[in-house]
Design a protein around this motif. Structure first.
Motif, PDB file in Angstrom:
ATOM      1  N   PHE A  45      47.258  32.213  24.355  1.00 45.84           N
ATOM      2  CA  PHE A  45      46.393  33.163  24.830  1.00 45.84           C
ATOM      3  C   PHE A  45      45.077  33.158  23.971  1.00 45.84           C
ATOM      4  CE2 PHE A  45      49.841  35.501  27.373  1.00 45.84           C
ATOM      5  CZ  PHE A  45      49.838  34.512  28.412  1.00 45.84           C
ATOM      6  N   VAL A  46      45.343  32.899  22.681  1.00 45.09           N
ATOM      7  CA  VAL A  46      44.217  33.258  21.789  1.00 45.09           C
ATOM      8  C   VAL A  46      43.183  32.298  21.660  1.00 45.09           C
ATOM      9  CG1 VAL A  46      45.703  34.904  20.438  1.00 45.09           C
ATOM     10  CG2 VAL A  46      45.663  32.489  19.857  1.00 45.09           C
ATOM     11  N   GLY A  47      42.126  32.615  21.008  1.00 41.85           N
ATOM     12  CA  GLY A  47      41.036  31.559  20.563  1.00 41.85           C
ATOM     13  C   GLY A  47      39.745  31.841  21.397  1.00 41.85           C
ATOM     14  N   SER A  48      39.837  32.558  22.534  1.00 44.18           N
ATOM     15  CA  SER A  48      38.643  32.981  22.995  1.00 44.18           C
ATOM     16  C   SER A  48      38.048  34.575  23.284  1.00 44.18           C
ATOM     17  CB  SER A  48      38.489  32.246  24.629  1.00 44.18           C
ATOM     18  OG  SER A  48      38.809  30.888  24.553  1.00 44.18           O
ATOM     19  N   GLY A  49      38.684  35.112  22.250  1.00 41.97           N
ATOM     20  CA  GLY A  49      38.455  36.453  22.010  1.00 41.97           C
ATOM     21  C   GLY A  49      39.347  37.381  22.802  1.00 41.97           C
ATOM     22  N   VAL A  50      39.260  38.815  22.579  1.00 41.89           N
ATOM     23  CA  VAL A  50      40.327  39.518  23.089  1.00 41.89           C
ATOM     24  C   VAL A  50      40.354  39.969  24.314  1.00 41.89           C
ATOM     25  CG1 VAL A  50      41.155  41.917  22.902  1.00 41.89           C
ATOM     26  CG2 VAL A  50      40.337  40.894  20.822  1.00 41.89           C
ATOM     27  N   LYS A  51      39.083  39.838  25.120  1.00 48.58           N
ATOM     28  CA  LYS A  51      38.804  40.036  26.500  1.00 48.58           C
ATOM     29  C   LYS A  51      39.644  38.846  27.401  1.00 48.58           C
ATOM     30  CE  LYS A  51      35.717  40.613  30.340  1.00 48.58           C
ATOM     31  NZ  LYS A  51      34.223  40.946  30.728  1.00 48.58           N
ATOM     32  N   SER A  52      39.433  37.740  26.809  1.00 47.53           N
ATOM     33  CA  SER A  52      40.046  36.595  27.461  1.00 47.53           C
ATOM     34  C   SER A  52      41.576  36.832  27.266  1.00 47.53           C
ATOM     35  CB  SER A  52      39.530  35.305  26.796  1.00 47.53           C
ATOM     36  OG  SER A  52      40.214  34.148  27.248  1.00 47.53           O
ATOM     37  N   LEU A  53      42.190  37.226  26.142  1.00 47.56           N
ATOM     38  CA  LEU A  53      43.573  37.334  25.802  1.00 47.56           C
ATOM     39  C   LEU A  53      44.112  38.389  26.862  1.00 47.56           C
ATOM     40  CD1 LEU A  53      45.528  37.304  22.525  1.00 47.56           C
ATOM     41  CD2 LEU A  53      45.409  39.579  24.030  1.00 47.56           C
ATOM     42  N   VAL A  54      43.400  39.495  27.012  1.00 50.51           N
ATOM     43  CA  VAL A  54      43.876  40.745  27.765  1.00 50.51           C
ATOM     44  C   VAL A  54      43.980  39.979  29.040  1.00 50.51           C
ATOM     45  CG1 VAL A  54      43.117  42.647  28.883  1.00 50.51           C
ATOM     46  CG2 VAL A  54      42.876  42.407  26.461  1.00 50.51           C
ATOM     47  N   ILE A  55      42.717  39.268  29.815  1.00 49.45           N
ATOM     48  CA  ILE A  55      43.011  38.672  31.077  1.00 49.45           C
ATOM     49  C   ILE A  55      44.577  37.844  31.242  1.00 49.45           C
ATOM     50  CG2 ILE A  55      42.091  37.125  32.685  1.00 49.45           C
ATOM     51  CD1 ILE A  55      39.231  38.296  31.607  1.00 49.45           C
ATOM     52  N   LYS A  56      44.257  37.043  30.149  1.00 47.52           N
ATOM     53  CA  LYS A  56      45.767  36.006  30.139  1.00 47.52           C
ATOM     54  C   LYS A  56      47.074  36.410  30.402  1.00 47.52           C
ATOM     55  CE  LYS A  56      43.083  32.147  28.200  1.00 47.52           C
ATOM     56  NZ  LYS A  56      43.073  31.389  27.295  1.00 47.52           N
ATOM     57  N   SER A  57      46.828  37.869  29.291  1.00 50.98           N
ATOM     58  CA  SER A  57      48.460  38.611  29.338  1.00 50.98           C
ATOM     59  C   SER A  57      48.698  39.434  30.663  1.00 50.98           C
ATOM     60  CB  SER A  57      48.145  39.536  28.282  1.00 50.98           C
ATOM     61  OG  SER A  57      47.796  38.802  26.964  1.00 50.98           O
ATOM     62  N   LEU A  58      47.681  39.841  31.384  1.00 51.78           N
ATOM     63  CA  LEU A  58      48.161  40.540  32.535  1.00 51.78           C
ATOM     64  C   LEU A  58      48.524  39.593  33.553  1.00 51.78           C
ATOM     65  CD1 LEU A  58      44.800  42.792  32.648  1.00 51.78           C
ATOM     66  CD2 LEU A  58      46.986  43.746  32.377  1.00 51.78           C
ATOM     67  N   PRO A  59      49.639  40.576  34.652  1.00 51.54           N
ATOM     68  CA  PRO A  59      49.934  39.718  35.625  1.00 51.54           C
ATOM     69  C   PRO A  59      48.601  39.232  36.696  1.00 51.54           C
ATOM     70  CG  PRO A  59      51.253  41.667  35.357  1.00 51.54           C
ATOM     71  CD  PRO A  59      50.094  41.593  34.249  1.00 51.54           C
ATOM     72  N   GLU A  60      48.662  38.103  37.289  1.00 51.31           N
ATOM     73  CA  GLU A  60      47.684  37.623  38.151  1.00 51.31           C
ATOM     74  C   GLU A  60      47.194  38.654  39.048  1.00 51.31           C
ATOM     75  OE1 GLU A  60      48.355  33.764  39.774  1.00 51.31           O
ATOM     76  OE2 GLU A  60      49.001  32.830  37.883  1.00 51.31           O
ATOM     77  N   GLY A  61      48.199  39.401  39.580  1.00 54.38           N
ATOM     78  CA  GLY A  61      47.283  40.481  40.572  1.00 54.38           C
ATOM     79  C   GLY A  61      47.031  41.663  39.837  1.00 54.38           C
ATOM     80  N   GLU A  62      46.760  41.874  38.476  1.00 55.40           N
ATOM     81  CA  GLU A  62      46.384  43.001  37.968  1.00 55.40           C
ATOM     82  C   GLU A  62      45.174  42.773  36.968  1.00 55.40           C
ATOM     83  OE1 GLU A  62      47.459  45.783  38.691  1.00 55.40           O
ATOM     84  OE2 GLU A  62      49.662  45.344  39.589  1.00 55.40           O
ATOM     85  N   ARG A  63      44.603  41.892  37.511  1.00 51.66           N
ATOM     86  CA  ARG A  63      43.405  41.315  36.722  1.00 51.66           C
ATOM     87  C   ARG A  63      42.030  41.579  37.093  1.00 51.66           C
ATOM     88  NH1 ARG A  63      45.418  34.967  35.200  1.00 51.66           N
ATOM     89  NH2 ARG A  63      47.454  35.934  33.995  1.00 51.66           N
ATOM     90  N   GLN A  64      42.019  42.777  37.789  1.00 52.85           N
ATOM     91  CA  GLN A  64      40.793  43.602  38.282  1.00 52.85           C
ATOM     92  C   GLN A  64      39.879  44.044  37.111  1.00 52.85           C
ATOM     93  OE1 GLN A  64      43.707  44.591  39.187  1.00 52.85           O
ATOM     94  NE2 GLN A  64      43.787  44.323  41.379  1.00 52.85           N
ATOM     95  N   ASP A  65      38.592  43.880  37.295  1.00 58.15           N
ATOM     96  CA  ASP A  65      37.684  44.365  36.178  1.00 58.15           C
ATOM     97  C   ASP A  65      38.127  45.573  35.832  1.00 58.15           C
ATOM     98  OD1 ASP A  65      36.322  41.986  36.769  1.00 58.15           O
ATOM     99  OD2 ASP A  65      34.612  42.772  37.730  1.00 58.15           O
ATOM    100  N   ASN A  66      38.299  46.535  36.412  1.00 60.28           N
ATOM    101  CA  ASN A  66      38.331  47.830  35.942  1.00 60.28           C
ATOM    102  C   ASN A  66      39.857  47.819  34.933  1.00 60.28           C
ATOM    103  OD1 ASN A  66      37.561  50.709  35.565  1.00 60.28           O
ATOM    104  ND2 ASN A  66      39.652  51.194  36.789  1.00 60.28           N
ATOM    105  N   GLN A  67      40.695  47.227  35.614  1.00 61.57           N
ATOM    106  CA  GLN A  67      42.306  46.965  34.825  1.00 61.57           C
ATOM    107  C   GLN A  67      42.009  46.380  33.579  1.00 61.57           C
ATOM    108  OE1 GLN A  67      45.086  48.270  34.251  1.00 61.57           O
ATOM    109  NE2 GLN A  67      46.039  47.838  35.905  1.00 61.57           N
TER     110      GLN A  67
END
Length: 215
Positions: A45-67
């Motif tokens: 997951f790492v390598g592209s910054g924290v925001k990218s890591l957060v997106i990859k870590s979240l369940p696919e159905g929970e990746r809305q911008d606000n979340q």
């Protein structure tokens, strides 16, 4: 070619930080009752910054911008207080830095970790080796965009061809290539050697002091 500077990636190259990163993100996931991940998964997951890591870590159905925004804020608040709890230099790194310091080579750090966190980790674990030390300030400038790497060259008064870039991921190799620097991968980081080779690494280090042979 006579090289005059080495730019290092930080996480997975100089330091093993995966446990602190994973622990912080898993704490966030637990507050939402989302599934957590093991350390090996976070290495992907790492390598592209924290925001990218957060997106990859979240369940696919929970990746809305606000979340993503809320989880990113929570992750940063936790991680900034524990980013050096378990993070340590890899074996042989301090010896390499001491060897480089004994030469005329300049040393710098360029990371996709947030700039303030990059500086905190480096100031805590290393002293008097690196200048400048730069993390991510502008999302559009994150590696493999070479813009900040080239800014470092300008700061050091060097041409990119005089600089070696050392990192552990394909993103790092692409950054070096995009900046027209020597691209050196490390075998002990968060990715495998196949990824480094596929992205065009000129050399792959088996241990830190192997860099001295290239120089």
């Amino acid at each position: 070619m006579t090289y005059k500077a080495v730019i290092f990636d930080l996480d997975g190259t100089l330091v093993n930080s995966i446990e602190d990163i994973a622990d912080a993100m898993n704490t966030v996931l637990q507050t939402y009752n989302f599934p957590t991940h093991d350390y090996d998964t976070y290495k992907t997951f790492v390598g592209s910054g924290v925001k990218s890591l957060v997106i990859k870590s979240l369940p696919e159905g929970e990746r809305q911008d606000n979340q993503v925004k809320n989880c990113h804020t929570a992750m940063m608040n936790i991680y900034k207080n524990q980013c050096t709890n378990k993070t340590k230099p890899y074996d042989g790194i301090v010896e390499l830095l001491d060897a480089l310091k004994s030469t005329d080579l300049k040393m710098s750090i360029l990371s996709n970790k947030a700039d303030a966190l990059t500086k905190k980790v480096v100031s805590t674990l290393f002293s008097d080796y690196f200048n400048p030390v730069l993390g991510l300030k502008i999302e559009a400038h994150k590696k493999p965009n070479p813009i900040v790497a080239l800014e470092i060259c300008a700061t050091l008064g060097l041409d990119p061809e005089q600089v070696i870039y050392v990192g552990d991921t394909g993103i790092d190799i692409k950054t070096a290539k995009n900046a027209n620097m020597m691209a050196v991968g490390v075998s002990w980081g968060f990715r495998n050697k196949e990824e480094l080779i596929e992205n065009g690494a000129n050399h792959i280090l088996e241990k830190p002091l192997d860099l001295m042979a290239i120089l």
